[in-house]
Enzyme design. Structure first.
Site, PDB file in Angstrom:
ATOM      1  N   ASN A  15       7.940  -5.652  -0.910  1.00  0.00           N
ATOM      2  CA  ASN A  15       7.893  -4.531   0.023  1.00  0.00           C
ATOM      3  C   ASN A  15       6.449  -4.459   0.507  1.00  0.00           C
ATOM      4  OD1 ASN A  15       7.799  -2.191   1.468  1.00  0.00           O
ATOM      5  ND2 ASN A  15       8.960  -0.963  -0.013  1.00  0.00           N
ATOM      6  N   GLU A  56      12.476  -9.452   1.670  1.00  0.00           N
ATOM      7  CA  GLU A  56      11.669  -8.302   2.083  1.00  0.00           C
ATOM      8  C   GLU A  56      12.502  -7.035   1.888  1.00  0.00           C
ATOM      9  OE1 GLU A  56      10.559  -8.637   6.174  1.00  0.00           O
ATOM     10  OE2 GLU A  56       9.711  -6.618   6.278  1.00  0.00           O
ATOM     11  N   HIS A  63      12.646  -2.773   2.236  1.00  0.00           N
ATOM     12  CA  HIS A  63      12.112  -1.478   2.671  1.00  0.00           C
ATOM     13  C   HIS A  63      13.024  -0.394   2.118  1.00  0.00           C
ATOM     14  CE1 HIS A  63       9.193  -3.289   5.274  1.00  0.00           C
ATOM     15  NE2 HIS A  63      10.136  -4.122   5.678  1.00  0.00           N
ATOM     16  N   TYR A 117      11.357   8.589   0.935  1.00  0.00           N
ATOM     17  CA  TYR A 117      11.342   7.500  -0.057  1.00  0.00           C
ATOM     18  C   TYR A 117      12.034   7.838  -1.374  1.00  0.00           C
ATOM     19  CZ  TYR A 117       8.000   5.620   3.277  1.00  0.00           C
ATOM     20  OH  TYR A 117       7.419   5.153   4.425  1.00  0.00           O
ATOM     21  N   ARG A 146      13.337   4.604  12.343  1.00  0.00           N
ATOM     22  CA  ARG A 146      12.083   5.359  12.299  1.00  0.00           C
ATOM     23  C   ARG A 146      11.256   5.078  13.564  1.00  0.00           C
ATOM     24  NH1 ARG A 146       9.385   4.900   6.587  1.00  0.00           N
ATOM     25  NH2 ARG A 146       8.299   6.723   7.424  1.00  0.00           N
ATOM     26  N   ASP A 190       1.863 -15.510   6.865  1.00  0.00           N
ATOM     27  CA  ASP A 190       1.374 -16.895   6.719  1.00  0.00           C
ATOM     28  C   ASP A 190       1.353 -17.330   5.253  1.00  0.00           C
ATOM     29  OD1 ASP A 190       1.038 -17.408   9.390  1.00  0.00           O
ATOM     30  OD2 ASP A 190      -1.127 -17.079   9.404  1.00  0.00           O
ATOM     31  N   ARG A 214       5.113  10.832  -2.688  1.00  0.00           N
ATOM     32  CA  ARG A 214       4.896  10.509  -1.278  1.00  0.00           C
ATOM     33  C   ARG A 214       6.190  10.723  -0.482  1.00  0.00           C
ATOM     34  NH1 ARG A 214       4.721   4.406   1.180  1.00  0.00           N
ATOM     35  NH2 ARG A 214       4.172   5.038   3.281  1.00  0.00           N
ATOM     36  N   ARG A 233       7.443   0.824  13.532  1.00  0.00           N
ATOM     37  CA  ARG A 233       7.960   0.275  12.266  1.00  0.00           C
ATOM     38  C   ARG A 233       9.097  -0.732  12.492  1.00  0.00           C
ATOM     39  NH1 ARG A 233       5.651   3.674   8.273  1.00  0.00           N
ATOM     40  NH2 ARG A 233       5.322   5.759   9.091  1.00  0.00           N
ATOM     41  N   HIS A 237       4.042  -4.376   9.285  1.00  0.00           N
ATOM     42  CA  HIS A 237       3.950  -4.207  10.732  1.00  0.00           C
ATOM     43  C   HIS A 237       2.634  -4.719  11.307  1.00  0.00           C
ATOM     44  CE1 HIS A 237       7.198  -1.680   9.450  1.00  0.00           C
ATOM     45  NE2 HIS A 237       6.390  -0.817   8.868  1.00  0.00           N
ATOM     46  N   ALA A 279       3.195  -0.757   4.871  1.00  0.00           N
ATOM     47  CA  ALA A 279       2.657  -0.746   6.242  1.00  0.00           C
ATOM     48  C   ALA A 279       2.146  -2.125   6.684  1.00  0.00           C
ATOM     49  CB  ALA A 279       1.548   0.287   6.357  1.00  0.00           C
ATOM     50  N   SER A 302      13.165   2.752   3.111  1.00  0.00           N
ATOM     51  CA  SER A 302      13.754   3.463   4.254  1.00  0.00           C
ATOM     52  C   SER A 302      14.336   2.451   5.242  1.00  0.00           C
ATOM     53  CB  SER A 302      12.682   4.300   4.942  1.00  0.00           C
ATOM     54  OG  SER A 302      11.647   3.460   5.454  1.00  0.00           O
ATOM     55  N   PRO A 340       0.791  -1.230   0.000  1.00  0.00           N
ATOM     56  CA  PRO A 340       0.000   0.000   0.000  1.00  0.00           C
ATOM     57  C   PRO A 340       0.824   1.281   0.000  1.00  0.00           C
ATOM     58  CG  PRO A 340      -0.095  -1.081   2.138  1.00  0.00           C
ATOM     59  CD  PRO A 340       0.550  -2.053   1.189  1.00  0.00           C
ATOM     60  N   ASN A 341       0.325   2.226  -0.749  1.00  0.00           N
ATOM     61  CA  ASN A 341       0.878   3.591  -0.860  1.00  0.00           C
ATOM     62  C   ASN A 341       2.164   3.673  -1.680  1.00  0.00           C
ATOM     63  OD1 ASN A 341      -1.179   4.850   0.772  1.00  0.00           O
ATOM     64  ND2 ASN A 341      -0.240   3.803   2.520  1.00  0.00           N
TER      65      ASN A 341
HETATM   66  C1  DQA Z   1       8.274   1.022   3.851  1.00  0.00           C
HETATM   67  C2  DQA Z   1       8.361   1.278   5.350  1.00  0.00           C
HETATM   68  C3  DQA Z   1       7.014   1.096   6.007  1.00  0.00           C
HETATM   69  O1  DQA Z   1       7.109   1.342   7.405  1.00  0.00           O
HETATM   70  C4  DQA Z   1       6.008   2.069   5.432  1.00  0.00           C
HETATM   71  O2  DQA Z   1       4.721   1.857   5.981  1.00  0.00           O
HETATM   72  C5  DQA Z   1       5.959   2.030   3.938  1.00  0.00           C
HETATM   73  C6  DQA Z   1       7.210   1.873   3.184  1.00  0.00           C
HETATM   74  C7  DQA Z   1       9.613   1.326   3.125  1.00  0.00           C
HETATM   75  O3  DQA Z   1       9.732   0.918   1.972  1.00  0.00           O
HETATM   76  O4  DQA Z   1      10.499   1.968   3.682  1.00  0.00           O
HETATM   77  O5  DQA Z   1       4.914   2.237   3.332  1.00  0.00           O
HETATM   78  O6  DQA Z   1       7.987  -0.350   3.629  1.00  0.00           O
END
Ligand code: DQA
Length: 154
Positions: free
Chosen positions: A73, A97, A99, A22, A106, A86, A17, A110, A79, A76, A101, A9-10
């Protein structure tokens, strides 16, 4: 080797953003870089993004039929989502995985990722370059597995 690159998401809003967190690259830039890096490494890369947890879970469940590894990735959902963890455990494909950031620098909420428990490795804090690092690691893992296989062949 076929690799599914999933973004949660996002991450469709990359570029606009919080660019101070990012970076300036858009999701299309990230996906282009993954495809190009995959080509260099001899990997077939497919990229997908969704804001919907159920859609991500379905893609993970279906991945075992079509893919050899996953880069994810979970954003959110990292977390919060026992269900994504699962799903990854259920399919058993090697998963990296990513990320963008460094989640450990942070907010405390997170710092924990459920998804990490199902991941082969975790890359955090290298900006969007982290996706290419994940592909490098998977290509190396695949090459090592093939070497071991050919050495143990009769
Ligand atoms: C993220 C870090 C997450 O905490 C955050 O909610 C994101 C992006 C990252 O790529 O740094 O949406 O996964």
């Amino acid at each position: 080797m076929r690799v599914l690159v999933l973004n949660g998401p996002n991450l469709n809003m990359l570029g606009t953003r919080q660019p101070e967190v990012y970076g300036p690259q858009t999701l299309a830039d990230v996906e282009d870089r993954c495809t190009a890096r995959g080509r260099d490494l001899g990997l077939e890369v497919t990229c997908r993004q969704s804001n919907d947890e159920a859609k991500l879970i379905t893609w993970i469940q279906q991945a075992s039929a079509t893919f050899d590894a996953i880069v994810i990735n979970p954003a959110a959902f990292s977390h919060t989502s026992i269900a994504i963890m699962d799903a990854l455990l259920a399919v058993g494909l090697p998963a990296v995985e990513v990320h963008i950031s460094n989640i450990h620098r942070r907010e405390p909420f997170r710092h924990r990722s459920y998804v990490s428990q199902a991941a082969w490795g975790v890359i955090s804090g290298f900006g969007v370059h982290g996706y290419e690092l994940a592909l490098d690691a998977l290509a190396r893992r695949h090459a090592q597995a093939q070497t071991t296989e050919s050495q143990s062949a009769p």
